[in-house]
Each structure stands twice: as C-alpha cells, then as structure tokens.
Scaffold this motif. Structure first.
Motif, PDB file in Angstrom:
ATOM      1  N   LYS A  30       0.811  -1.212   0.000  1.00 59.29           N
ATOM      2  CA  LYS A  30       0.000   0.000   0.000  1.00 59.29           C
ATOM      3  C   LYS A  30       0.851   1.272   0.000  1.00 59.29           C
ATOM      4  N   LEU A  51      -5.644   3.219  -4.186  1.00 57.48           N
ATOM      5  CA  LEU A  51      -6.276   2.559  -3.051  1.00 57.48           C
ATOM      6  C   LEU A  51      -7.575   3.264  -2.666  1.00 57.48           C
ATOM      7  N   GLY A  52      -8.065   2.916  -1.485  1.00 56.83           N
ATOM      8  CA  GLY A  52      -9.221   3.583  -0.917  1.00 56.83           C
ATOM      9  C   GLY A  52      -8.906   5.032  -0.584  1.00 56.83           C
ATOM     10  N   LYS A  59      -8.533  -1.834   6.888  1.00 57.56           N
ATOM     11  CA  LYS A  59      -9.978  -1.634   6.807  1.00 57.56           C
ATOM     12  C   LYS A  59     -10.637  -2.272   8.021  1.00 57.56           C
ATOM     13  N   THR A  67      -8.249   0.342   2.607  1.00 54.32           N
ATOM     14  CA  THR A  67      -8.014  -0.914   1.914  1.00 54.32           C
ATOM     15  C   THR A  67      -7.508  -1.915   2.951  1.00 54.32           C
ATOM     16  N   ILE A 111     -14.631  -5.970  -1.712  1.00 56.44           N
ATOM     17  CA  ILE A 111     -13.309  -5.413  -1.987  1.00 56.44           C
ATOM     18  C   ILE A 111     -12.740  -6.159  -3.197  1.00 56.44           C
ATOM     19  N   GLY A 132     -12.175   1.472  -0.994  1.00 54.39           N
ATOM     20  CA  GLY A 132     -11.363   0.492  -0.265  1.00 54.39           C
ATOM     21  C   GLY A 132     -10.744  -0.545  -1.178  1.00 54.39           C
ATOM     22  N   CYS A 133     -11.076  -0.477  -2.448  1.00 49.81           N
ATOM     23  CA  CYS A 133     -10.552  -1.426  -3.433  1.00 49.81           C
ATOM     24  C   CYS A 133      -9.159  -1.024  -3.886  1.00 49.81           C
ATOM     25  N   ILE A 134      -8.580  -1.874  -4.724  1.00 47.96           N
ATOM     26  CA  ILE A 134      -7.288  -1.636  -5.355  1.00 47.96           C
ATOM     27  C   ILE A 134      -7.572  -1.357  -6.825  1.00 47.96           C
TER      28      ILE A 134
END
Length: 158
Positions: A30, A51-52, A59, A67, A111, A132-134
């Motif tokens: 991250k 990222l988020g 998270k 994330t 996610i 919150g995803c990539i």
C-alpha cells in the motif's frame, strides 16, 4: 477505411488470454502503491495502483475508505463490473467480522482489484479514489484478470 477501423477497434475484447508462468500469489504494498504478481520463479509482473480514499491503516468498517491489510485469497471475478473488470478479495475474514461486530458495526465487503470508473480514465492519475478497493488501469485489469486464478493468495501490506 475509417469505418472499417472503427468497427475493428469496437470489436476488441476486454478478455485477454495468458500463457505465461502461473501466478502463485499477489503482493500488494500500500505505501508504495505497488501490486506484484509472483510465480514459482519470482516476479511475473508489477503494476502501479490506487487505493481507498483513506489508505492508511487496515480496513475495519464499512465506509471507512481503507483498503484491507493481511492475507486473503482471490475468491471471485466480475466480468460485468462497473469498473471494467474485477477480481474479488475474500475480505472480510473471521477476524475482520469479529472486530467490527464487537464495535457494533459492519466490516463492509465487496473489496476488489478493478479497473477505472469509466473507459479512458486512468485510476492511478486519481490516486486513492476507491471505497477500499485496489485500482489499476483498464488495460492492466485485463491482464490481471487473465493471469490470476480464483484461489490465488493475496497478501496486502501497509
């Protein structure tokens, strides 16, 4: 000629094929905004990522914009994603659920590693915009979608 070019480019598929080394794990860093696909012999590919919207920390709750961090697996794929293509991450795990419940909250879910919000948008130009995803580019998720099988471990580090 212009009509033929438009027709041919309109037929291009977002579903790619892959015949290289098997991806045995995914590593996500991250703080470095880096997604790494590993095979038995080492690194297969690297991708920059977003990222988020609140990327620091693990998270914990639905809507926190973080994330996840930890060990999960790729557990599903969505060929009809609103974000071009997506592969699902098995968040929340039992510990994530227990922590959120102890706080009287939902851990959230859904996610994914996914592409951009619309064709032509490079999500890495809008750093940390997801819930919150990539996020990677549409072209990159096409490659990742073809390269990564369900059941592949994904380790997400701070």
């Amino acid at each position: 000629m212009g009509v033929l070019t438009a027709f041919v480019s309109g037929c291009a598929s977002k579903f790619r094929t892959y015949s290289g080394p098997q991806v045995t794990q995914i590593r996500v860093y991250k703080s470095r905004r880096l997604l790494v696909l590993d095979g038995a012999e080492g690194v297969v590919r690297r991708f920059p990522m977003g990222l988020g919207f609140a990327p620091e920390g693990h998270k914990q709750f639905e809507g926190d914009g973080r994330t996840p961090e930890g060990s999960y697996v790729i557990d599903r794929r969505n060929p009809n994603s609103l974000f071009h293509l997506s592969i699902g991450i098995s968040y929340p795990n039992e510990a994530d659920i227990a922590y959120a419940r102890a706080q009287g909250r939902s851990p959230g879910g859904d996610i994914f590693v996914h592409g951009g919000p619309r064709p032509g948008i490079d999500p890495t130009d809008k750093r940390d915009w997801t819930a919150g995803c990539i996020a990677v580019t549409d072209r990159e998720i096409e490659d990742i979608y073809a390269m990564v099988n369900d059941g592949t471990p994904i380790n997400i580090y701070a």
